[in-house]
Motif scaffolding. Sequence first.
Motif, PDB file in Angstrom:
ATOM      1  N   ASP A   1       0.791  -1.251   0.056  1.00 38.02           N
ATOM      2  CA  ASP A   1       0.145   0.022   0.076  1.00 38.02           C
ATOM      3  C   ASP A   1       0.991   1.179   0.012  1.00 38.02           C
ATOM      4  OD1 ASP A   1       0.984   0.120   2.475  1.00 38.02           O
ATOM      5  OD2 ASP A   1      -0.903  -0.214   3.653  1.00 38.02           O
ATOM      6  N   GLY A   2       2.225   1.142  -0.510  1.00 33.71           N
ATOM      7  CA  GLY A   2       3.103   2.333  -0.325  1.00 33.71           C
ATOM      8  C   GLY A   2       3.377   2.821   1.132  1.00 33.71           C
ATOM      9  N   THR A   3       3.096   1.808   2.092  1.00 35.18           N
ATOM     10  CA  THR A   3       3.798   2.136   3.689  1.00 35.18           C
ATOM     11  C   THR A   3       5.238   1.809   3.545  1.00 35.18           C
ATOM     12  OG1 THR A   3       1.524   1.855   4.442  1.00 35.18           O
ATOM     13  CG2 THR A   3       3.597   1.937   5.960  1.00 35.18           C
ATOM     14  N   LEU A   4       5.965   2.683   4.054  1.00 37.32           N
ATOM     15  CA  LEU A   4       7.526   2.206   4.118  1.00 37.32           C
ATOM     16  C   LEU A   4       7.755   1.057   5.006  1.00 37.32           C
ATOM     17  CD1 LEU A   4       9.194   5.884   4.858  1.00 37.32           C
ATOM     18  CD2 LEU A   4       9.265   4.426   2.592  1.00 37.32           C
ATOM     19  N   TYR A   5       8.782   0.289   4.435  1.00 38.10           N
ATOM     20  CA  TYR A   5       9.397  -0.850   5.261  1.00 38.10           C
ATOM     21  C   TYR A   5      10.296  -0.326   6.135  1.00 38.10           C
ATOM     22  CZ  TYR A   5       6.868  -4.242   2.292  1.00 38.10           C
ATOM     23  OH  TYR A   5       5.964  -4.830   1.384  1.00 38.10           O
ATOM     24  N   LEU A   6      10.344  -0.586   7.664  1.00 33.67           N
ATOM     25  CA  LEU A   6      11.228  -0.047   8.426  1.00 33.67           C
ATOM     26  C   LEU A   6      11.940  -1.122   9.044  1.00 33.67           C
ATOM     27  CD1 LEU A   6       8.811   2.484  10.167  1.00 33.67           C
ATOM     28  CD2 LEU A   6      10.261   2.819   8.236  1.00 33.67           C
TER      29      LEU A   6
END
Length: 123
Positions: A1-6
């Motif tokens: 969904d476009g959320t950054l992987y941290l």
Amino acid sequence: DGTLYLDLEGNPEANYDDADVEDMARIFTGWFMSNSSMNAPMEANDAYHDMESKEVLGESFPAGVGAEQELEHVLDVLVKHPNTAPNISTLLIKRFVTSNPTPAYVERVSSVFKQTDGDLAAV
């Protein structure tokens, strides 16, 4: 969904490294303007193409492959990369619909990108 992987410290994870950038640049060697017009498609000249093996985003590109075939291969790799669909979908939504799309909206548009192998008309 476009959320950054941290990572474990909360920092964004890298998606590519210097070697990816260098080998991507090598894939694009041997391409020239066919004439002085910027409207004409570029043409490949394998005499100037780097024919050695390469690796981009974990995908191997064997030695001895011409510029046109490598371009097709790298475009397939990029379209199928997990970050491409959400990235392009987010940009399209922001330019044409809303400046702050929800992750669910990005995911819906991204799923169309993935299902159609990047057919922008369908997206």
